[in-house]
Design a protein around this motif. Sequence first.
Motif, PDB file in Angstrom:
ATOM      1  N   TYR A  83       0.795  -1.225   0.000  1.00 34.85           N
ATOM      2  CA  TYR A  83       0.000   0.000   0.000  1.00 34.85           C
ATOM      3  C   TYR A  83       0.832   1.282   0.000  1.00 34.85           C
ATOM      4  CZ  TYR A  83       0.622  -1.535   4.870  1.00 34.85           C
ATOM      5  OH  TYR A  83       1.135  -2.045   6.039  1.00 34.85           O
ATOM      6  N   ASP A  84       2.172   1.174  -0.033  1.00 40.21           N
ATOM      7  CA  ASP A  84       2.960   2.397  -0.133  1.00 40.21           C
ATOM      8  C   ASP A  84       3.229   2.718  -1.599  1.00 40.21           C
ATOM      9  OD1 ASP A  84       4.932   0.635  -0.923  1.00 40.21           O
ATOM     10  OD2 ASP A  84       6.352   1.174   0.657  1.00 40.21           O
ATOM     11  N   VAL A  85       3.980   3.799  -1.866  1.00 43.68           N
ATOM     12  CA  VAL A  85       4.196   4.227  -3.250  1.00 43.68           C
ATOM     13  C   VAL A  85       4.946   3.158  -4.038  1.00 43.68           C
ATOM     14  CG1 VAL A  85       5.209   5.984  -4.751  1.00 43.68           C
ATOM     15  CG2 VAL A  85       4.190   6.657  -2.577  1.00 43.68           C
ATOM     16  N   PHE A 107      -5.230  -7.665  -9.690  1.00 41.94           N
ATOM     17  CA  PHE A 107      -4.351  -7.354  -8.562  1.00 41.94           C
ATOM     18  C   PHE A 107      -5.155  -7.255  -7.277  1.00 41.94           C
ATOM     19  CE2 PHE A 107      -5.507  -3.354 -10.637  1.00 41.94           C
ATOM     20  CZ  PHE A 107      -6.029  -2.619  -9.592  1.00 41.94           C
ATOM     21  N   ASP A 108      -4.463  -7.439  -6.165  1.00 41.52           N
ATOM     22  CA  ASP A 108      -5.055  -7.344  -4.833  1.00 41.52           C
ATOM     23  C   ASP A 108      -4.016  -6.678  -3.935  1.00 41.52           C
ATOM     24  OD1 ASP A 108      -6.348  -7.596  -2.443  1.00 41.52           O
ATOM     25  OD2 ASP A 108      -6.600  -9.766  -2.516  1.00 41.52           O
ATOM     26  N   ILE A 109      -4.292  -5.420  -3.577  1.00 39.56           N
ATOM     27  CA  ILE A 109      -3.366  -4.718  -2.682  1.00 39.56           C
ATOM     28  C   ILE A 109      -3.931  -4.773  -1.260  1.00 39.56           C
ATOM     29  CG2 ILE A 109      -2.244  -2.533  -2.156  1.00 39.56           C
ATOM     30  CD1 ILE A 109      -2.350  -1.810  -5.041  1.00 39.56           C
ATOM     31  N   PRO A 110      -3.153  -5.258  -0.295  1.00 36.53           N
ATOM     32  CA  PRO A 110      -3.662  -5.348   1.079  1.00 36.53           C
ATOM     33  C   PRO A 110      -4.106  -3.989   1.612  1.00 36.53           C
ATOM     34  CG  PRO A 110      -1.563  -6.490   0.854  1.00 36.53           C
ATOM     35  CD  PRO A 110      -1.770  -5.727  -0.413  1.00 36.53           C
ATOM     36  N   ASN A 111      -5.148  -4.006   2.401  1.00 33.98           N
ATOM     37  CA  ASN A 111      -5.576  -2.812   3.110  1.00 33.98           C
ATOM     38  C   ASN A 111      -4.751  -2.683   4.386  1.00 33.98           C
ATOM     39  OD1 ASN A 111      -7.345  -1.478   5.348  1.00 33.98           O
ATOM     40  ND2 ASN A 111      -8.277  -0.823   3.425  1.00 33.98           N
ATOM     41  N   ASP A 115      -5.981  -5.774   6.450  1.00 35.61           N
ATOM     42  CA  ASP A 115      -5.109  -6.859   6.009  1.00 35.61           C
ATOM     43  C   ASP A 115      -3.722  -6.805   6.617  1.00 35.61           C
ATOM     44  OD1 ASP A 115      -6.927  -8.123   4.193  1.00 35.61           O
ATOM     45  OD2 ASP A 115      -6.580  -6.504   2.772  1.00 35.61           O
ATOM     46  N   GLY A 116      -3.226  -5.588   6.858  1.00 31.50           N
ATOM     47  CA  GLY A 116      -1.844  -5.460   7.303  1.00 31.50           C
ATOM     48  C   GLY A 116      -0.893  -5.561   6.132  1.00 31.50           C
ATOM     49  N   TYR A 117       0.395  -5.577   6.443  1.00 30.78           N
ATOM     50  CA  TYR A 117       1.430  -5.556   5.410  1.00 30.78           C
ATOM     51  C   TYR A 117       1.578  -6.903   4.712  1.00 30.78           C
ATOM     52  CZ  TYR A 117       6.106  -5.774   3.388  1.00 30.78           C
ATOM     53  OH  TYR A 117       7.165  -5.988   2.536  1.00 30.78           O
ATOM     54  N   GLY A 118       1.667  -6.862   3.406  1.00 30.20           N
ATOM     55  CA  GLY A 118       2.084  -8.021   2.624  1.00 30.20           C
ATOM     56  C   GLY A 118       1.050  -9.121   2.471  1.00 30.20           C
ATOM     57  N   GLU A 297      -7.254   5.238   3.192  1.00 35.48           N
ATOM     58  CA  GLU A 297      -8.371   4.439   2.686  1.00 35.48           C
ATOM     59  C   GLU A 297      -7.850   3.131   2.101  1.00 35.48           C
ATOM     60  OE1 GLU A 297     -11.358   6.392   0.408  1.00 35.48           O
ATOM     61  OE2 GLU A 297     -11.499   8.105   1.772  1.00 35.48           O
ATOM     62  N   ASP A 298      -7.663   3.086   0.780  1.00 40.93           N
ATOM     63  CA  ASP A 298      -7.210   1.856   0.138  1.00 40.93           C
ATOM     64  C   ASP A 298      -6.339   2.220  -1.053  1.00 40.93           C
ATOM     65  OD1 ASP A 298      -7.361  -0.600  -1.656  1.00 40.93           O
ATOM     66  OD2 ASP A 298      -8.397  -1.310   0.146  1.00 40.93           O
TER      67      ASP A 298
END
Length: 590
Positions: A83-85, A107-111, A115-118, A297-298
Motif C-alpha cells: 500500500y505504499d508508493v 491485482f489485490d493490494i492489502p488494506n 489486512d496489514g502488510y504483505g 483508505e485503500d
Amino acid sequence: MEKWFIKNTKPENIDYEKFNLNKILYKVLVNRDIKTEDEIERYLNPSLEDLNTSLLLPDLIKASNLIMKNIEQNNKIRIVGDYDVDGVMSTYILYNGLLRLNANIDFDIPNRITDGYGINKTIINRAKEDNINLIITCDNGIAAFDAISYAKENNIDIIVTDHHEVVRNELKEEVLPLADAIINPKRDNSKYPFKEICGGVVAYKLIDYLYKINGINEDELYNFLLPYAAIATVCDVMPLINENRIIVSNGLRYLNNTSDIGLSALIKSAMLEDKKIDVYHLGFVLGPTINSSGRLEDASIAIDLLLEKDENKALEKAKYLRGLNVERQVLTDDGYNKIDKQIEINNLMSKQKVLIVYDDDLNESVVGIIAGRIKEKYNRPTIVLTYSNGILKGSGRSIDVYNMFEKVSEHKNLLESFGGHAMACGLSLKKENLEEFINLINKDADLTEEDLIKKVYMDLGLSLSNTDLNLAKQLEKFEPYGTANPNAVFGTKNLKVIRFSVFGKNKNVIKMILTDGMTSREILLFESIDDFILKLSKEYPINEINNMINNLNSNIFLDIVYTPSINSFRGNQNLELKIKNYRVSEGARC
C-alpha cells in the motif's frame, strides 16, 4: 547541538577540465565518490544502455517461464502488492506489463488496517475463491513464510518479487519461503551487482526480460513503465547512485513528456502541469498524494487513477487523492505535536538513546512519517507506536550509525511481526511486552553521546564571491539529487545581516541579505521567525535582534551552510543561497 565538518575525500590526478568542470565542481563529485574519468562520464551522462541486465537477478528465468506458461494456458494470475508508493508503482508496472502480454491478470493490494502488510492467509483465501492459478508478489513476500506455504498447500503457484532484507537464522544463514521463484537482489546467490534497487525496479526488470523474449520494443518499456520505476525509487528513498540514478534521470525525462492519462491528471491536480517535474515533486508532492490512498483508505484508489482512460474521471480521482493528502498532513502534524510533547513532558531524551514512544490515539497510517520527523529533530533512532485492533503497531526510522533492522531483530522474540532494513522498520507487539522491549532496545543500543550529535557535512568552505549564478547553473549538471547524491553544500563564516524580511502565511520563510564586507548575497531560510529569534537570543541581546528585524543598524553575524540555487521569475534568473544550517559566528558570541 551540531558539529560541522568539511568533507575531505582524496581526489584522483585526472584532467577534469575536459568535462568542463572547475576545481569546485570536481571536488563536489569527489565527495560523492565520483573520481575517475569513466565514473565522471557515466555520472554526467546517465545512459539507459548502462543498466544492469535483468538476467543477473536470481530466479528471473524460472519466474519468467512460469509466467509465460500461465499466460499461454490463460490461467488466472494475480499480483499482490503493497500500500505504499513503491508497492503501488510495482503493482502498476507488473499489471500493465503483463496485460501487454495478454495475461489474464488482476491485482489485490492489502488494506493497511484490515489486512496489514504483505501477502497473508486472508489474501490467499480470496485468491482461492477466485480460482487464481499464480500469484506474483511485489515489494513484499520475502518474509511471508506461512502465507506462501498456505498458498502452495492450496495448489497456487507463487512468485516473489521483493527487495527487502532476507530473513536469517541465529547462524546468519539465509532462510527463504517455499515459493516457486524468488526474485530479490539481496539473496545470497544473487549475481546482481547493485543491491539497492526498490520493489518497483525489481518488477520493471522482470517485465524488461519478458518484453525481450516476446519481441516487444524497449521504447514501450521506457515510455510507459520507466517513469513509474523512477517514482518508486525516489519515494522509497533509494540511494540515487549507480543504476538508480540512471533510472530516475531518464524516468524524469519520459515523465515530463508522459501521455498517460492518470499520471497527467495527478500532475494537473497538483498544479504542476507547467513545471518541469523533478525529484522534489516526486518525493514531496506526487508521492505523498499517491501514498495518501493507502494510508487513509485503500491503495487501489491510486491504482484505479493510474489506470483510468477517461480524462475527466482521472482528474476527479486525482483531486480526491489530493484531498486525502491534506487530511493526511493534518493527522501527521497533530500526531507529531503529541509525540513531541510526550518526549518533553516525560524527559525521554535523558532516558532513551533510542526513542520509543507510544500513544493510543495516533492514526497508524502516519506513525512512520511521525517517527521520521522526530528522528530528524532529535537525531536519534525513533520508533512510534499506536494501538490498533488489539495490538501495538509502529514504524521506526534510524540514523546512519544505528542499524535498526539488525538491532531490533535481536529482540524479535518480543514481537508479533517485524520487517525492514537498516534505516527503517515496521513492527507489532503485545502491549504487555512494550516496557521490556523499550528497556532491552536501549540497553543494547551501543550509541555514544558522540553518535547522537548531529553531524553537518559540507563540500567546501567558500567565499561569497565564489557563489555566483554560474556556479548554480553548473551544479544543475549533477541532478537528479537525492539520497546518497545530495545537493552540493558549501559553508561561509562571519557574515553580517544587512537586510531582513519574513514571508509566508505562518511566517516561516526568512529572507536576508548577508555580506562579508565585499560581496553580498540573498539567502533563504525555511524556519519560523519564532524559532529563529529563540536561537539568536541565546547569543544576542533582544534589542540587537529587534534592530535586525526592523532593518535598523545591528551587528548580527552568522555562519551558514547552504546550497546555491536559481530563482526564475518572469524570465529573470537570480541567485539564492538556501540555508541548510546556521549558527552565530564565533567572534560575535556574547
